[in-house]
Design an enzyme around this catalytic site. Structure first.
Site, PDB file in Angstrom:
ATOM      1  N   PRO A  11       0.783  -1.229   0.000  1.00  0.00           N
ATOM      2  CA  PRO A  11       0.000   0.000   0.000  1.00  0.00           C
ATOM      3  C   PRO A  11       0.819   1.287   0.000  1.00  0.00           C
ATOM      4  CG  PRO A  11      -0.128  -1.117   2.122  1.00  0.00           C
ATOM      5  CD  PRO A  11       0.511  -2.072   1.173  1.00  0.00           C
ATOM      6  N   ARG A  19       5.445  12.234  -2.958  1.00  0.00           N
ATOM      7  CA  ARG A  19       5.406  12.771  -1.588  1.00  0.00           C
ATOM      8  C   ARG A  19       6.538  12.156  -0.768  1.00  0.00           C
ATOM      9  NH1 ARG A  19      -0.186  11.479  -2.277  1.00  0.00           N
ATOM     10  NH2 ARG A  19      -1.263  13.351  -2.934  1.00  0.00           N
ATOM     11  N   TYR A  24      11.616   8.494   1.186  1.00  0.00           N
ATOM     12  CA  TYR A  24      11.561   7.406   0.199  1.00  0.00           C
ATOM     13  C   TYR A  24      12.285   7.705  -1.108  1.00  0.00           C
ATOM     14  CZ  TYR A  24       8.086   5.710   3.482  1.00  0.00           C
ATOM     15  OH  TYR A  24       7.468   5.284   4.611  1.00  0.00           O
ATOM     16  N   ASN A  75       7.970  -5.872  -1.029  1.00  0.00           N
ATOM     17  CA  ASN A  75       7.902  -4.716  -0.128  1.00  0.00           C
ATOM     18  C   ASN A  75       6.435  -4.592   0.260  1.00  0.00           C
ATOM     19  OD1 ASN A  75       7.861  -2.350   1.280  1.00  0.00           O
ATOM     20  ND2 ASN A  75       9.051  -1.167  -0.208  1.00  0.00           N
ATOM     21  N   ALA A  78       3.261  -0.949   4.766  1.00  0.00           N
ATOM     22  CA  ALA A  78       2.736  -0.961   6.142  1.00  0.00           C
ATOM     23  C   ALA A  78       2.247  -2.352   6.567  1.00  0.00           C
ATOM     24  CB  ALA A  78       1.617   0.062   6.281  1.00  0.00           C
ATOM     25  N   HIS A  81       4.165  -4.739   8.972  1.00  0.00           N
ATOM     26  CA  HIS A  81       4.123  -4.641  10.435  1.00  0.00           C
ATOM     27  C   HIS A  81       2.811  -5.144  11.036  1.00  0.00           C
ATOM     28  CE1 HIS A  81       7.509  -2.217   9.298  1.00  0.00           C
ATOM     29  NE2 HIS A  81       6.740  -1.302   8.727  1.00  0.00           N
ATOM     30  N   ASP A  88       1.416 -15.991   6.394  1.00  0.00           N
ATOM     31  CA  ASP A  88       0.854 -17.322   6.102  1.00  0.00           C
ATOM     32  C   ASP A  88       0.969 -17.652   4.615  1.00  0.00           C
ATOM     33  OD1 ASP A  88       0.198 -17.697   8.730  1.00  0.00           O
ATOM     34  OD2 ASP A  88      -1.952 -17.317   8.486  1.00  0.00           O
ATOM     35  N   GLU A  99      12.502  -9.845   1.483  1.00  0.00           N
ATOM     36  CA  GLU A  99      11.797  -8.661   1.977  1.00  0.00           C
ATOM     37  C   GLU A  99      12.656  -7.429   1.703  1.00  0.00           C
ATOM     38  OE1 GLU A  99      11.094  -8.956   6.188  1.00  0.00           O
ATOM     39  OE2 GLU A  99      10.364  -6.888   6.355  1.00  0.00           O
ATOM     40  N   LEU A 102      12.589   0.389   1.262  1.00  0.00           N
ATOM     41  CA  LEU A 102      13.377   1.522   0.771  1.00  0.00           C
ATOM     42  C   LEU A 102      14.120   2.190   1.920  1.00  0.00           C
ATOM     43  CD1 LEU A 102      10.438   2.808  -1.377  1.00  0.00           C
ATOM     44  CD2 LEU A 102      12.655   2.192  -2.347  1.00  0.00           C
ATOM     45  N   SER A 103      13.401   2.435   2.997  1.00  0.00           N
ATOM     46  CA  SER A 103      13.983   3.124   4.154  1.00  0.00           C
ATOM     47  C   SER A 103      14.583   2.114   5.124  1.00  0.00           C
ATOM     48  CB  SER A 103      12.899   3.946   4.861  1.00  0.00           C
ATOM     49  OG  SER A 103      11.889   3.090   5.371  1.00  0.00           O
ATOM     50  N   ARG A 108      13.744   4.123  12.296  1.00  0.00           N
ATOM     51  CA  ARG A 108      12.474   4.857  12.320  1.00  0.00           C
ATOM     52  C   ARG A 108      11.657   4.486  13.575  1.00  0.00           C
ATOM     53  NH1 ARG A 108       9.716   4.620   6.607  1.00  0.00           N
ATOM     54  NH2 ARG A 108       8.591   6.355   7.550  1.00  0.00           N
ATOM     55  N   ARG A 112       7.868   0.104  13.414  1.00  0.00           N
ATOM     56  CA  ARG A 112       8.387  -0.404  12.135  1.00  0.00           C
ATOM     57  C   ARG A 112       9.505  -1.428  12.335  1.00  0.00           C
ATOM     58  NH1 ARG A 112       6.006   3.158   8.346  1.00  0.00           N
ATOM     59  NH2 ARG A 112       5.707   5.213   9.254  1.00  0.00           N
TER      60      ARG A 112
HETATM   61  O1  CA2 Z   1      10.688   1.750   3.581  1.00  0.00           O
HETATM   62  C1  CA2 Z   1       9.804   1.069   3.021  1.00  0.00           C
HETATM   63  O2  CA2 Z   1       9.949   0.621   1.884  1.00  0.00           O
HETATM   64  C2  CA2 Z   1       8.485   0.819   3.734  1.00  0.00           C
HETATM   65  O3  CA2 Z   1       8.041  -0.495   3.398  1.00  0.00           O
HETATM   66  C3  CA2 Z   1       7.511   1.854   3.195  1.00  0.00           C
HETATM   67  C4  CA2 Z   1       6.150   1.824   3.878  1.00  0.00           C
HETATM   68  C5  CA2 Z   1       6.313   1.856   5.397  1.00  0.00           C
HETATM   69  O4  CA2 Z   1       5.047   1.705   6.008  1.00  0.00           O
HETATM   70  C6  CA2 Z   1       7.246   0.783   5.897  1.00  0.00           C
HETATM   71  O5  CA2 Z   1       7.395   0.903   7.294  1.00  0.00           O
HETATM   72  C7  CA2 Z   1       8.609   0.896   5.241  1.00  0.00           C
HETATM   73  C8  CA2 Z   1       5.312   3.030   3.454  1.00  0.00           C
HETATM   74  C9  CA2 Z   1       5.103   3.139   1.988  1.00  0.00           C
HETATM   75  C10 CA2 Z   1       4.428   4.452   1.727  1.00  0.00           C
HETATM   76  O6  CA2 Z   1       4.984   5.010   0.573  1.00  0.00           O
HETATM   77  C11 CA2 Z   1       4.780   6.328   0.336  1.00  0.00           C
HETATM   78  C12 CA2 Z   1       5.432   6.844  -0.741  1.00  0.00           C
HETATM   79  C13 CA2 Z   1       5.304   8.167  -1.038  1.00  0.00           C
HETATM   80  C14 CA2 Z   1       4.503   8.980  -0.269  1.00  0.00           C
HETATM   81  C15 CA2 Z   1       3.831   8.455   0.816  1.00  0.00           C
HETATM   82  C16 CA2 Z   1       3.980   7.117   1.122  1.00  0.00           C
END
Ligand code: CA2
Length: 145
Positions: A11, A19, A24, A75, A78, A81, A88, A99, A102-103, A108, A112
Site C-alpha cells: 500500500p 510525496r 523514500y 515490499n 505498512a 508490520h 501465512d 523482503e 526503501l527506508s 524509524r 516499524r
Molecule cells: O521503507 C519502506 O519501503 C516501507 O516499506 C515503506 C512503507 C512503510 O510503512 C514501511 O514501514 C517501510 C510506506 C510506503 C508508503 O509510501 C509512500 C510513498 C510516497 C509517499 C507516501 C507514502
C-alpha cells in the site's frame, strides 16, 4: 522452474516520487520497475511487477507465484508490520521471498522494527532506497540457480 521473479509492492507505494522524498527518495514505482527489468535482462531473469493497496490482492499475488515464479521480492509496506495473512501466504507457497524496504525501518519508529515477513523471508534488505530491489534480484538469482 523458469528464471522468473515477481516483485510485489504494498500500500501507498504507488505514491512514490510524489510525496515524502526525504524518506523514500524521488524515484517513482515506474522507475523502480524499469530499473529492475533492465537489471533482470542483464542477468537473465524475467520479471513480473505488481502493486496493490489491498491486503487480499497481495495474498493472491503471493499464492499466484507458486509454480510460476522462482522467487518473490516483497515490499509489503505498512502490511509488513501488521499482516499475519501475508506471513501465512509466504509460508504456504514456499516460494523463496526477499523482503525489501526503501527506508531503514530500524532507524524509524518502534512499530516499524517488527516485521511479520522477516521470519519467513530468505533475507531482508532495507535502507538502500530503490537499489534494494536490484540487490534483492541478485540475491534471488543465486537462490534460484
Ligand atoms: O521503507 C519502506 O519501503 C516501507 O516499506 C515503506 C512503507 C512503510 O510503512 C514501511 O514501514 C517501510 C510506506 C510506503 C508508503 O509510501 C509512500 C510513498 C510516497 C509517499 C507516501 C507514502
Amino acid at each position: 522452474m523458469s528464471k522468473s521473479v515477481i516483485i510485489i509492492n504494498g500500500p501507498n507505494l504507488n505514491l512514490l516520487g510524489t510525496r515524502e522524498p526525504e524518506i523514500y527518495g524521488a524515484v517513482t514505482l515506474k522507475d523502480i520497475e524499469a530499473g529492475t527489468r533492465a537489471h533482470g535482462e542483464k542477468i537473465g531473469i524475467e520479471i513480473d511487477f505488481f502493486q496493490s493497496n489491498n491486503e487480499g490482492e497481495l495474498v493472491d499475488a503471493i499464492q499466484g507465484a507458486a509454480g510460476k515464479h522462482g522467487g518473490i521480492i516483497l515490499n509489503a509496506a505498512a502490511y509488513t508490520h501488521t499482516s499475519v495473512a501475508l506471513q501465512d501466504a509466504i509460508k504456504a507457497t514456499g516460494v523463496p521471498t526477499i523482503e525489501v524496504h526503501l527506508s531503514n525501518v530500524f532507524s524509524r519508529e518502534e512499530f516499524r522494527h517488527h516485521s511479520y515477513i522477516s521470519p519467513v523471508a530468505a533475507g531482508v534488505i532495507c535502507g538502500f532506497g530503490a537499489k534494494g530491489y536490484v540487490l534483492a534480484l541478485d540475491a534471488l538469482a543465486d537462490l534460484i540457480d
